[in-house]
Design a protein around this motif. Structure first.
Motif, PDB file in Angstrom:
ATOM      1  N   VAL A   1       0.716  -1.312   0.048  1.00 41.14           N
ATOM      2  CA  VAL A   1       0.100  -0.021   0.053  1.00 41.14           C
ATOM      3  C   VAL A   1       0.908   1.389  -0.028  1.00 41.14           C
TER       4      VAL A   1
ATOM      5  N   ILE B   1      -4.985  -6.397   6.433  1.00 42.66           N
ATOM      6  CA  ILE B   1      -5.605  -5.068   6.433  1.00 42.66           C
ATOM      7  C   ILE B   1      -5.272  -4.379   5.057  1.00 42.66           C
ATOM      8  N   GLN B   2      -4.068  -4.365   4.713  1.00 38.75           N
ATOM      9  CA  GLN B   2      -3.457  -3.821   3.376  1.00 38.75           C
ATOM     10  C   GLN B   2      -4.188  -4.418   2.055  1.00 38.75           C
TER      11      GLN B   2
ATOM     12  N   ALA C   1      -7.882  -2.976   2.066  1.00 36.46           N
ATOM     13  CA  ALA C   1      -7.928  -1.576   1.278  1.00 36.46           C
ATOM     14  C   ALA C   1      -8.002  -1.660   0.099  1.00 36.46           C
TER      15      ALA C   1
ATOM     16  N   LEU D   1     -10.811  -3.157  -1.877  1.00 38.15           N
ATOM     17  CA  LEU D   1     -11.922  -1.959  -1.822  1.00 38.15           C
ATOM     18  C   LEU D   1     -11.560  -0.957  -2.950  1.00 38.15           C
ATOM     19  N   PHE D   2     -10.287  -0.275  -3.030  1.00 37.19           N
ATOM     20  CA  PHE D   2      -9.852   0.628  -3.660  1.00 37.19           C
ATOM     21  C   PHE D   2     -10.250   0.446  -5.368  1.00 37.19           C
TER      22      PHE D   2
ATOM     23  N   LYS E   1      -8.548   9.686  -1.556  1.00 40.00           N
ATOM     24  CA  LYS E   1      -9.258   8.998  -0.601  1.00 40.00           C
ATOM     25  C   LYS E   1     -10.658   9.551  -0.172  1.00 40.00           C
TER      26      LYS E   1
ATOM     27  N   PHE F   1     -13.794   7.451  -1.034  1.00 36.88           N
ATOM     28  CA  PHE F   1     -14.075   6.467   0.275  1.00 36.88           C
ATOM     29  C   PHE F   1     -15.340   7.430   0.979  1.00 36.88           C
TER      30      PHE F   1
ATOM     31  N   LEU G   1      -9.821   4.773   5.924  1.00 35.11           N
ATOM     32  CA  LEU G   1      -9.343   3.467   5.898  1.00 35.11           C
ATOM     33  C   LEU G   1      -8.270   3.292   5.133  1.00 35.11           C
ATOM     34  N   LEU G   2      -8.039   4.173   4.076  1.00 36.75           N
ATOM     35  CA  LEU G   2      -6.813   4.283   3.335  1.00 36.75           C
ATOM     36  C   LEU G   2      -5.485   4.804   3.877  1.00 36.75           C
TER      37      LEU G   2
ATOM     38  N   ALA H   1      -4.241   1.947   6.071  1.00 35.74           N
ATOM     39  CA  ALA H   1      -3.774   1.056   5.308  1.00 35.74           C
ATOM     40  C   ALA H   1      -2.189   1.496   5.027  1.00 35.74           C
TER      41      ALA H   1
END
Length: 519
Positions: A41, A177-178, A181, A184-185, A301, A305, A311-312, A315
């Protein structure tokens, strides 16, 4: 070919060879650490914008082309690891192939890259932690951010000393977690693009983005390739942990190749999604806007989002912190191997009696990284930024040495079969030549005073830092030559082509491995 000594199988919880805890990681755990070491990330956030500025719409194909030397070099690592599964990796292999001087410099390349990136990762992790507060008085406070970065290094040093088991469990969570994110991105960005709800300037992905003949500038192409080499760098950590991996001859090599392939898919997907959503415009959120280059995710972001933009930020923070720990691992094990074979003072070979980790080497390298981090920050944050730009030189340097070491070490076997010709000869040679070309062209570009953020002695600060760091290693190598303890190494007595590898011959009996010992 095998160059190992026969050592009795160890009892559960014990170790042999250099004293590291054998049989801790399986294929899954090794691959996770290889991926986490690249800080996917953070690497993407800090690189996509600059790649787009360098080559425009050809950013995706630049990602793919930069993958080629990495993939070819991964085969060199795999083949060398099968024959010599030693945690010294480049140092050990280059010494066996070319002798003590080249081997020492290869080991230094690994160490200096680790020290430089550790300082920058700590800086990014700390900066993003305070960004969560939305208070510029905190995230722009240099002493506060620097102190937080030092704490991150200290905590991850403690985790590294405690052993791979706790570290691997931590990396599973942080890498999860990375990738959450990133998924989702990509998903949200492409959904908006195809639904027609993306911002003005967005565009559907174009086939021309993957055209390797559409580059218009050699210097831009070279800059993009070097930037992309940086984001792929780190997968070789799983090779440095070979002595602590189940089936050390095969598992680390498989994890290295698997890691590079996963990274290719990840980086190309995210790059395409970012370009499609933000477009290549030079204003607003466009990736051609220089103000967005330092952190594309931060620029996108809020639009992408909305209220979950944090969240970003988390990440990127997690990515940097995660890689802080995995960067410590190979650096410490590389110096452990150098001490074992008399290429460094014996203190670097000390192993923690309980956790079976290179305690002294881990703490020492972390202290050096902290001193480097604080020193660069006190001088100028611009110099700290230039150190990360110079990192590509160290990466290309020691990866190329590894690739050439593979060709020379196996030179008598290359023409004994098609498999040997491809994996021990052709692929590593091509990878080494590509990395050498990237090193030379990048050094030429970096010499320009306009390259990077600083000018030192009338030339580019990035050049001075990158070449200077390697030159410091050459000086230290000569200094160590005059110490009596070094004579066995420099005479080729403690490590040469025929030296038995100090690792277990048989896989020890282990009650359990962290990830179930997946093969």
């Amino acid at each position: 070919m095998s160059e190992k000594t026969t050592v009795p199988a160890a009892a559960p919880g014990s170790s042999s060879g250099k004293g590291l805890a054998a049989g801790t990681l399986g294929l899954f755990g090794s691959t996770v650490i290889g991926l986490a070491s690249t800080a996917p990330v953070y690497s993407l956030a800090a690189t996509i914008g600059f790649v787009v500025l360098a080559v425009g719409a050809q950013a995706p194909i630049a990602m793919i082309l930069a993958f080629i030397p990495m993939f070819l070099t991964a085969y060199a690592y795999r083949e060398l690891n099968r024959a010599v599964p030693d945690c010294g990796t480049t140092f050990t292999w280059a010494t066996k192939a070319f002798g003590p001087w080249v081997g020492w410099m290869g080991g230094w390349g690994v160490a200096v890259a680790g020290i430089i990136v550790l300082a920058n990762l700590a800086q990014i992790g700390a900066k993003y932690l305070w960004l969560l507060t939305n208070n510029p008085d905190l995230y722009d406070n240099v002493p506060l951010v620097t102190a937080t970065g030092v704490v991150f290094i200290a905590v991850m040093t403690f985790v590294s000393v405690r052993g791979l088991e706790i570290g691997e469990k931590l990396q599973n969570v942080l890498l999860g977690i990375q990738y959450l994110a990133l998924v989702l991105f990509v998903g949200i960005a492409l959904w908006n693009v195809f639904a027609g709800t993306a911002p003005e300037g967005s565009t559907v992905p174009q086939a021309d983005w993957f055209n390797p003949f559409a580059f218009t500038s050699l210097s831009g192409f070279t800059e993009a390739i070097l930037l992309c080499l940086f984001i792929y760098w780190g997968w070789d950590t799983c090779l440095a942990l070979n002595e602590e991996t189940k089936d050390p001859e095969r598992t680390p090599g498989r994890a290295a190749v698997l890691s590079t392939v996963i990274l290719l898919v990840t980086y190309v997907s995210v790059t395409v999604a970012a370009m499609a959503y933000a477009g290549l415009g030079t204003s607003g959120m466009g990736l051609g806007n220089e103000s967005n280059a330092e952190d594309v995710f931060f620029a996108l972001k809020d639009a992408l989002f909305g209220p979950f933009a944090w969240l970003l930020v988390i990440a990127v923070c997690v990515s940097a912190i995660s890689s802080t720990q995995t960067t410590i691992l190979p650096t410490a094990r590389g110096t452990l191997a150098m001490a074992t074979y008399k290429a460094l003072p014996a203190a670097f070979g000390r192993i923690h009696p309980k956790f079976r980790t290179p305690r002294f080497a881990t703490i020492f390298m972390s202290v050096v990284a902290v001193a480097f981090y604080i020193g660069m920050t006190l001088v100028s944050e611009n110099i700290l930024s230039d150190t990360i730009l110079s990192l590509g030189l160290a990466i290309a340097f020691y990866y190329a040495i590894t690739a050439y070491s593979c060709v020379w070490y196996f030179r008598r076997e290359i023409f004994t079969g098609m498999r040997n010709f491809l994996f021990k000869g052709l692929f590593p040679l091509l990878g080494g030549l590509m990395l050498t070309a990237a090193f030379v062209q990048s050094a030429i570009d970096m010499y320009d005073p306009d390259y990077g953020y600083t000018v030192i002695f009338g030339i580019g600060g990035v050049f001075v830092i990158g070449i200077g760091a390697l030159a410091v290693g050459a000086v230290l190598m000569v200094v160590w030559f005059f110490f009596p303890q070094s004579k066995a190494y420099y005479r080729g007595e403690s490590l040469n082509r025929d030296t038995a590898v100090l690792v277990p011959e048989e896989e020890p009996v282990v009650l359990r491995s962290v990830d179930g010992g997946l093969m």
